[in-house]
Design a protein around this motif. Sequence first.
Motif, PDB file in Angstrom:
ATOM      1  N   ASP A   1     -46.226  -6.444  -5.763  1.00  0.00           N
ATOM      2  CA  ASP A   1     -44.909  -6.728  -6.301  1.00  0.00           C
ATOM      3  C   ASP A   1     -43.918  -5.680  -5.787  1.00  0.00           C
ATOM      4  OD1 ASP A   1     -42.664  -6.909  -7.874  1.00  0.00           O
ATOM      5  OD2 ASP A   1     -43.729  -7.045  -9.776  1.00  0.00           O
ATOM      6  N   GLU A   2     -42.931  -6.136  -5.018  1.00  0.00           N
ATOM      7  CA  GLU A   2     -41.921  -5.240  -4.423  1.00  0.00           C
ATOM      8  C   GLU A   2     -41.196  -4.407  -5.473  1.00  0.00           C
ATOM      9  OE1 GLU A   2     -40.998  -4.407  -1.439  1.00  0.00           O
ATOM     10  OE2 GLU A   2     -42.296  -5.772  -0.322  1.00  0.00           O
ATOM     11  N   THR A   3     -40.832  -5.048  -6.568  1.00  0.00           N
ATOM     12  CA  THR A   3     -40.067  -4.359  -7.609  1.00  0.00           C
ATOM     13  C   THR A   3     -40.892  -3.227  -8.210  1.00  0.00           C
ATOM     14  OG1 THR A   3     -39.148  -6.519  -8.094  1.00  0.00           O
ATOM     15  CG2 THR A   3     -38.624  -4.767  -9.646  1.00  0.00           C
ATOM     16  N   LEU A   4     -42.170  -3.525  -8.453  1.00  0.00           N
ATOM     17  CA  LEU A   4     -43.063  -2.505  -9.013  1.00  0.00           C
ATOM     18  C   LEU A   4     -43.220  -1.342  -8.025  1.00  0.00           C
ATOM     19  CD1 LEU A   4     -44.854  -2.366 -11.679  1.00  0.00           C
ATOM     20  CD2 LEU A   4     -46.776  -2.810 -10.166  1.00  0.00           C
ATOM     21  N   ALA A   5     -43.349  -1.664  -6.728  1.00  0.00           N
ATOM     22  CA  ALA A   5     -43.490  -0.620  -5.709  1.00  0.00           C
ATOM     23  C   ALA A   5     -42.234   0.249  -5.661  1.00  0.00           C
ATOM     24  CB  ALA A   5     -43.762  -1.262  -4.348  1.00  0.00           C
ATOM     25  N   ARG A   6     -41.084  -0.388  -5.744  1.00  0.00           N
ATOM     26  CA  ARG A   6     -39.826   0.396  -5.749  1.00  0.00           C
ATOM     27  C   ARG A   6     -39.750   1.306  -6.956  1.00  0.00           C
ATOM     28  NH1 ARG A   6     -37.256  -3.876  -3.317  1.00  0.00           N
ATOM     29  NH2 ARG A   6     -36.770  -4.864  -5.305  1.00  0.00           N
ATOM     30  N   ARG A   7     -40.187   0.794  -8.108  1.00  0.00           N
ATOM     31  CA  ARG A   7     -40.218   1.601  -9.339  1.00  0.00           C
ATOM     32  C   ARG A   7     -41.183   2.778  -9.154  1.00  0.00           C
ATOM     33  NH1 ARG A   7     -37.901   2.752 -13.419  1.00  0.00           N
ATOM     34  NH2 ARG A   7     -39.606   2.575 -14.898  1.00  0.00           N
ATOM     35  N   ALA A   8     -42.317   2.509  -8.530  1.00  0.00           N
ATOM     36  CA  ALA A   8     -43.317   3.560  -8.318  1.00  0.00           C
ATOM     37  C   ALA A   8     -42.747   4.661  -7.422  1.00  0.00           C
ATOM     38  CB  ALA A   8     -44.582   2.976  -7.697  1.00  0.00           C
ATOM     39  N   LYS A   9     -42.042   4.264  -6.386  1.00  0.00           N
ATOM     40  CA  LYS A   9     -41.442   5.247  -5.475  1.00  0.00           C
ATOM     41  C   LYS A   9     -40.376   6.056  -6.194  1.00  0.00           C
ATOM     42  CE  LYS A   9     -42.094   4.580  -0.710  1.00  0.00           C
ATOM     43  NZ  LYS A   9     -41.788   4.125   0.602  1.00  0.00           N
ATOM     44  N   HIS A  10     -39.551   5.361  -6.968  1.00  0.00           N
ATOM     45  CA  HIS A  10     -38.460   6.013  -7.691  1.00  0.00           C
ATOM     46  C   HIS A  10     -39.016   7.038  -8.685  1.00  0.00           C
ATOM     47  CE1 HIS A  10     -34.404   6.376  -9.169  1.00  0.00           C
ATOM     48  NE2 HIS A  10     -34.754   6.029 -10.406  1.00  0.00           N
ATOM     49  N   LEU A  11     -39.976   6.603  -9.497  1.00  0.00           N
ATOM     50  CA  LEU A  11     -40.543   7.504 -10.523  1.00  0.00           C
ATOM     51  C   LEU A  11     -41.334   8.656  -9.894  1.00  0.00           C
ATOM     52  CD1 LEU A  11     -41.878   5.283 -13.446  1.00  0.00           C
ATOM     53  CD2 LEU A  11     -40.045   6.964 -13.538  1.00  0.00           C
ATOM     54  N   SER A  12     -41.901   8.437  -8.706  1.00  0.00           N
ATOM     55  CA  SER A  12     -42.699   9.499  -8.086  1.00  0.00           C
ATOM     56  C   SER A  12     -41.831  10.492  -7.317  1.00  0.00           C
ATOM     57  CB  SER A  12     -43.773   8.902  -7.166  1.00  0.00           C
ATOM     58  OG  SER A  12     -43.181   8.215  -6.092  1.00  0.00           O
ATOM     59  N   THR A  13     -40.566  10.147  -7.087  1.00  0.00           N
ATOM     60  CA  THR A  13     -39.663  11.076  -6.383  1.00  0.00           C
ATOM     61  C   THR A  13     -38.546  11.522  -7.323  1.00  0.00           C
ATOM     62  OG1 THR A  13     -38.654   9.093  -5.477  1.00  0.00           O
ATOM     63  CG2 THR A  13     -39.976  10.373  -3.969  1.00  0.00           C
ATOM     64  N   THR A  14     -38.943  12.014  -8.491  1.00  0.00           N
ATOM     65  CA  THR A  14     -38.044  12.584  -9.516  1.00  0.00           C
ATOM     66  C   THR A  14     -36.920  11.635  -9.934  1.00  0.00           C
ATOM     67  OG1 THR A  14     -36.556  13.690  -7.920  1.00  0.00           O
ATOM     68  CG2 THR A  14     -38.471  14.951  -8.680  1.00  0.00           C
ATOM     69  N   ALA A  15     -37.072  10.346  -9.716  1.00  0.00           N
ATOM     70  CA  ALA A  15     -36.055   9.345 -10.082  1.00  0.00           C
ATOM     71  C   ALA A  15     -34.676   9.738  -9.569  1.00  0.00           C
ATOM     72  CB  ALA A  15     -36.036   9.125 -11.602  1.00  0.00           C
TER      73      ALA A  15
END
Length: 410
Positions: A246-260
């Motif tokens: 899921d693209e949206t989930l992946a984007r969320r994962a990237k965002h949360l893993s890079t200090t948002a």
Amino acid sequence: MPTWITSFDESRPLMNRLAREIIRRLREVLGATAAPVPLHEPLFAGKEEVYVRECITTGWVSSVGAFVDRFEEELARFTGARRAVALVNGTCALQLALRLAGVRADDEVLVPALSFVATANAVAHLGAVPHFVDIEPATLGLDPDKLKEHLAAVVEMRAAGPFNRHTGRRLAAIVPMHAFGHPVRLPELLEVAAAYGLPVVEDAAESLGSTREGRHTGLWGQSGILSFNGNKVITTGGGGALLCQDETLARRAKHLSTTAKTPHPWRLAHDEAAYNFRMPNLNAALGCAQLEQLPGFLRRKRALAEAYQEAFADMEELRFVREPAGARSNYWLCVLALNPAAATSLEAILRAARADGLMLRPAWELLSTLPMYAGCPRADLGAAEEWQPRLCCLPGGPALQPPSPIPNAL
Ligand SMILES: *Cc1c(COP(=O)(O)O)cnc(C)c1O
């Protein structure tokens, strides 16, 4: 003489015979080396040095860089995941995956009692509580049938979802773990999860290269995680990844893993209390070189597993743990299951093997028995309790090979 050097206790002839027999057969497969044979050591036989040096000469060593993107793309291609997000380690990947699945403080997360401690730690790091469930002998992982029975007994459905009627806490997710690389029965498990609306997050830390019905582990639930610790199938030094479709989930994962961090050329603004979980480029460089060798590592592991299986085939006291029906295992670690009488000699076997330079290891102590998790809710753990003391892990790193070349093995 320190006790660990004493390989045989002459007062126990039966135990000695079994330990000797196991060591003899291991040596048949592994050869008579003078150096100790580690349980699982990494092999750097590709472009590791070239890629790591490139990071240093270009200055791209940290959490941004071309190797991170390349590692993620190649990992997604190899596994068949829509997206892979590279992270600092498997534990953090699991914590992030669970947070994205909606796990919050004071929720309960269903995890198998037989696993590496990281599975429960990732739950605890979110302030949630592991709820231990049983395994089945065929996979050594979570048993979907017993889970179904257990949920039927403890769940009270409310508007907000399934709750544990005994503790009053919400049940928020299920984390199957593919022990030693052997895939659990995912189709059956997903069915049970769907009946309660529970998201599945796969702990595929040990199962890179393992599939169930041709589909890679880690792709069956909402997300899955991998580990690239030094002892896993491939290593990035330390590292992990989150796989999802899921693209949206992946984007969320990237965002949360890079200090948002909110995107902007210079402004340093963040919109959530998030994590610094991104994999550095230096580690991804190592990972890219390792991924190039992964198909070869998997062939070697299978050849080694086949050689072990043959070497131990006629022993009554034990059996070699084979990949489950319907699954292809990466044989991350090869495992012997001792029969109950032989299992009473496990300590002696481990001691004797170590004295002979063979680094065998028992399975993890059940998570439900560790001091920090002893008070956690649990199902009946009969199979986990029965099998944990019977398992013996054999040396299985990618550098190890059976002596006689097996046709087409490499
Ligand atoms: C290795 C492993 C992890 C993650 O470990 P890290 O060392 O944090 O990468 C998680 N679960 C299981 C079952 C593992 O074996």
